[in-house]
Design an enzyme around this catalytic site. Structure first.
Site, mmCIF file in Angstrom:
data_model
loop_
_atom_site.group_PDB
_atom_site.id
_atom_site.type_symbol
_atom_site.label_atom_id
_atom_site.label_comp_id
_atom_site.label_asym_id
_atom_site.label_seq_id
_atom_site.Cartn_x
_atom_site.Cartn_y
_atom_site.Cartn_z
ATOM 1 N N SER A 276 0.833 -1.193 0.000
ATOM 2 C CA SER A 276 0.000 0.000 0.000
ATOM 3 C C SER A 276 0.874 1.251 0.000
ATOM 4 O O SER A 276 2.063 1.192 0.293
ATOM 5 C CB SER A 276 -0.928 -0.001 1.221
ATOM 6 N N SER A 278 1.300 3.682 1.918
ATOM 7 C CA SER A 278 2.014 4.095 3.126
ATOM 8 C C SER A 278 3.326 3.337 3.294
ATOM 9 O O SER A 278 4.220 3.769 4.003
ATOM 10 C CB SER A 278 1.130 3.873 4.360
ATOM 11 N N THR A 352 -5.186 -0.501 2.953
ATOM 12 C CA THR A 352 -4.476 -1.717 3.324
ATOM 13 C C THR A 352 -5.530 -2.687 3.799
ATOM 14 O O THR A 352 -6.091 -2.510 4.872
ATOM 15 C CB THR A 352 -3.467 -1.439 4.459
ATOM 16 N N HIS A 520 50.922 -30.912 5.400
ATOM 17 C CA HIS A 520 52.098 -30.418 6.111
ATOM 18 C C HIS A 520 51.888 -30.362 7.624
ATOM 19 O O HIS A 520 52.844 -30.225 8.379
ATOM 20 C CB HIS A 520 52.545 -29.056 5.550
ATOM 21 N N ASP A 570 49.451 -30.451 -1.004
ATOM 22 C CA ASP A 570 49.475 -30.379 0.465
ATOM 23 C C ASP A 570 48.075 -30.673 1.019
ATOM 24 O O ASP A 570 47.366 -29.770 1.469
ATOM 25 C CB ASP A 570 49.957 -28.966 0.866
ATOM 26 N N SER A 691 46.196 -23.411 9.181
ATOM 27 C CA SER A 691 46.452 -24.370 8.093
ATOM 28 C C SER A 691 45.518 -25.566 8.195
ATOM 29 O O SER A 691 45.200 -26.028 9.286
ATOM 30 C CB SER A 691 47.872 -24.915 8.183
#
Ligand SMILES: *[C@@H]1O[C@H](CO)[C@@H](O)[C@H](O)[C@H]1NC(C)=O
Ligand SMILES: *[C@@H]1O[C@H](CO)[C@@H](O)[C@H](O)[C@H]1NC(C)=O
Ligand SMILES: *[C@@H]1O[C@H](CO)[C@@H](O)[C@H](O)[C@H]1NC(C)=O
Ligand SMILES: *[C@@H]1O[C@H](CO)[C@@H](O)[C@H](O)[C@H]1NC(C)=O
Length: 768
Positions: A276, A278, A352, A520, A570, A691
């Site tokens: 609406s 508003s 609304t 590693h 790795d 890691s």
């Protein structure tokens, strides 16, 4: 938005003042307006239809509350105070918390007619009474008391003593079976929850715990959670009867308050959006963002679900009907919203009509019931209404709510089958009582909320969701504010050698038995038996059955070429001694090119290849990705691909670094590596100890691991200092001139190896 005029044009206009004056006279409102203590913004430079919004600093609210709209006569709509009286001065007023009006079987202080922010209310019970709830509550900057409403109970009544919320008065009520207690809020406050509650046969108060809300008070995501907690006093008796949780942590009682997401039950979600006048176009866009958030989030759980979408002003407009085939396809629903849901659809309707909107849903349900007769009773329905809260035509929405409740046959044992949520979002003039009229009222639950922005909605909405038996889906995280870090990153694990004082590497859970990490971490040691995998924030420490390093990983492989350390391949897999059980704290991340990831990406089974996943996950020039730091927080990086890759990997060779003598960066950064980092050290850099952790991207609220953290040119945590107070690890910026880079083993590049070892645990999709 005001578009700046090109300079030339501006000069031209100045040369013709007559035209300018005429333009202003007929069309624009004055933008020379102020609010005492705050700021004023204009949506459209004061042209007709533009809105004027007053804003105030935290702890204050604008008075009058209303936005003002520029009318065609060049005048702003008049200011009105809360009770509709005209006022002339706009000012920022202090937000205050409502007073405790009464407190049974105990005492409280201080007594005031209202409380400033920061005030503390303390409660005590008389002898023989036990205090349940918070004995102290603080007045928060949004005008609400924190904690849970306290009660004094002697354990004698059929129901517990009932909590009296601040700002409310009650009729003299007792707590015997069938007793009725009515609540009323003091002048100027709206009641949210049930106005009347009855002590039922189960020893439970009917309806939802009330609270009294000032029109300017809004919810923060954390208050929504607190409010769920506030109703705990209703159900505390259930806590003692349920046994202790095996994990040893106290579990909140099952409030049964939330939207149940389960593989076994079909859920229909109806989303209604206020369009609406508003609401304003800007707020309508916010609503559309909210729809997207809700749909994406619910869809991320992979449960059987249908969506219906409707916008409304004085009349409803159906965007997606629940019968349509696309109702089951979140992607298509989102697309249709984008294309076909427009603010303009409702013209300039000032009405609304929430009744008409809800009634349209009712008719939709009625029609559906006729179609799927036998299964109808198994369908759960959730109606989510986004509104600015002012229903001003069509009569009471309650009539439509009643019809829907009848249709769904809501009884005590069918409470789970219908939830109606009313959300006010954005800088709106929301009317609490209108929201309360529509929203479901269930013990221990709240269904009416007012939130400042879509982000708050996202975290608040998270607390509404209750996933059941959805353990095997990958890459799902918890976005709740109250979630612990391991619920937010439930795949993240820490790896520790028992002989060491702290974990030395990280890893990611990818199935019930497998962890992915970097090779590693183990330095080719033969025996990993003294290592443990720490899951769920330290609650579980699990032994490792075996470790599989990538067979081509060899740190010394290029010694002859003068390269001291070489990290190609790795990557390692760790197999757990025993499979873990998945749940909210322990869940796998999605591995690209698996069926799990395919489902998470919402692709149809059998239609995609590994290549497609790579395109979907890594096809931007700079792909936003994250890793998890030593403090278990997410850090942002960008994976550089295509033309951004060469400059990124060139950073592997810098002065005063291990590779300073290497002539070509690709000698050390092979095709196996992904690269992140930038020359200005804006992106995060990984620390030693991080890691082995996952590098991941987020798509559709799910998480996909694309790399394993291997090495970098700079360690921001070298000094390993903790920041006082927070105990966070200090991350220092690099020296000037250094261009930090991080490198990760790309999971797409080691598919053969992953498939060889994980083929029995995960189902992979074809490579090409
Ligand atoms: C309320 O807020 C205060 C101040 O932020 C805090 O110290 C207190 O623990 C909170 N109480 C509850 C019950 O959340
Ligand atoms: C809405 O109002 C504007 C300005 O008053 C007008 O130009 C426009 O045509 C109206 N739109 C509709 C659909 O009525
Ligand atoms: C997220 O975490 C919160 C707090 O632990 C919990 O209440 C909620 O159920 C969780 N949500 C999901 C979707 O797992
Ligand atoms: C691991 O085992 C192999 C073969 O048994 C042996 O040659 C090697 O020295 C061992 N490595 C370490 C670090 O113990």
């Amino acid at each position: 938005m005001m578009t700046p005029l090109p300079r030339v044009l501006l000069l031209l206009l100045l040369l013709c003042p007559a035209i300018v004056a005429q333009e202003l006279e007929t069309t624009s409102c004055s933008t020379d307006l102020a609010i005492r203590g705050g700021t004023v913004t204009f949506s459209d430079g004061g042209h007709p239809g533009s809105t004027l919004t007053y804003s105030c600093p935290p702890g204050k609210y604008p008075y009058p509350l209303q936005r003002r709209i520029c009318q065609s006569d060049g005048k702003w709509t008049p200011m009105r105070s809360l009770n509709g009286i005209r006022t002339n001065v706009a000012q920022c007023k202090d937000i205050r918390c409502p007073p405790q009006r009464s407190f049974e079987h105990g005492s409280f202080n201080p007594r005031r007619s209202s409380h400033p922010i920061g005030d503390i209310l303390s409660f005590e019970c008389f002898d023989g009474y036990q205090l349940l709830g918070s004995s102290q509550r603080h007045c928060l900057p949004n005008g609400r008391w924190n904690g849970t409403a306290p009660v004094c109970d002697d354990g004698v009544g059929h129901c517990r003593s009932i909590a009296i919320p601040p700002g409310a008065i009650v009729t003299e009520g007792r707590n015997r079976l069938g007793d009725r207690v009515s609540f009323q809020c003091q002048n100027g406050l709206d009641l949210v929850g049930s106005t009347q509650r009855v002590c039922g046969p189960e020893g439970e108060w009917s309806g939802a715990e009330p609270s009294c809300r000032a029109p300017y008070s809004y919810d923060r995501a954390e208050d929504v959670r607190a409010e769920f907690g506030a109703s705990l006093t209703d159900v505390l008796s259930e806590v003692s009867s349920s046994g202790p949780d095996p994990s040893g942590t106290p579990q909140p009682p099952n409030l049964g308050r939330r939207l149940i997401l389960s593989k076994d039950s079909f859920l229909y979600i109806y989303l209604l959006v206020d369009a609406s006048h508003s609401v304003t176009e800007a707020n309508f866009r916010i609503f559309k963002t909210c729809l997207e958030i809700i749909i994406n989030r619910v869809a991320s759980f992979d449960v059987p679900i249908k969506f219906s979408i409707l916008s409304y002003a004085s009349q409803p407009k159906t965007i997606v009907d629940i019968h349509e085939d696309i109702a089951e396809e979140p992607e298509l629903v989102l697309e249709k919203i984008k294309k076909e849901m427009n603010y303009k659809d409702h013209g300039n309707a000032t009405g609304t009509n929430i009744y008409a909107a809800l009634n349209a849903i009712y008719l939709m349900m009625l029609n559906d019931q006729a179609n799927v007769l036998e299964q109808w009773n198994k369908v759960r329905h959730a109606i989510i209404l986004l509104t600015d809260g002012k229903s001003n035509m069509g009569g009471s929405p309650k009539k439509a709510v009643d019809s829907i409740e009848d249709l769904v046959d809501v009884r005590a044992n069918r409470k789970d089958y219908l939830d109606i949520y009313a959300f006010g979002v954005g800088n709106l003039e929301v009317d609490w009582s209108a929201m309360n009229e529509i929203a479901s009222k269930k013990p221990g639950e709240r269904h009416a909320f007012i939130l400042k922005n879509p982000e708050e909605l996202k975290t608040a909405f998270e607390d509404v969701l209750d996933p059941r038996d959805l353990d095997d889906i990958c890459g799902l995280a918890n976005y709740s504010d109250s979630a612990e870090w391991y619920q937010k990153n439930p795949w993240h694990v820490l790896l520790q050698d028992k002989h060491q004082t702290e974990p030395s590497c990280r890893g990611a859970l990818i199935s019930k038995t497998w962890i992915l990490t970097s090779a590693h971490c183990f330095n080719r040691m033969n025996d990993t038996s003294s290592w443990t995998v720490i899951l769920g924030g330290g609650q579980r420490r699990l032994p490792i059955k075996r470790r599989i390093d990538h067979e081509l990983y060899n740190v010394r492989a290029k010694l002859a070429q003068g390269i001291q350390e070489f990290y190609d391949y790795d990557i390692s897999l760790l197999e757990l001694e025993n499979p873990v059980r998945f749940g909210g704290r322990i869940r796998p991340i999605c591995l690209p090119c698996t069926e799990g990831a395919n489902k998470a990406l919402k692709k149809k089974p059998g239609t995609t290849t590994c290549k497609d996943h790579e395109l979907e996950l890594l096809s931007f020039e700079k792909v936003p990705a994250q890793f998890i730091n030593l403090d278990n927080e997410r850090m942002n990086v960008q994976i550089k691909t295509k033309t951004s890759r060469p400059p990124c990997i060139s950073g592997a060779v810098q002065e005063d670094m291990i590779y300073s003598q290497v002539s070509d960066a690709s000698e050390v950064v092979t095709d196996r590596f992904l690269c992140s980092g930038d020359d200005n050290a804006v992106e995060a850099a990984a620390c030693k100890g991080e890691s082995g952790g996952s590098l991941f991207v987020e798509r559709r609220e799910r998480h996909f691991q694309v790399g394993v953290i291997s090495w970098g040119t700079y360690d921001p945590c070298k000094k390993k200092k903790k920041i006082r107070n927070t105990q966070e690890t200090m991350r220092d910026p690099p020296q000037r001139n250094h261009k930090p880079r991080d490198f990760y083993i790309s999971l797409i590049s080691v598919q053969d190896w992953l498939r060889k070892h994980l083929g029995k645990s995960l189902r992979f999709i074809p490579m090409q």
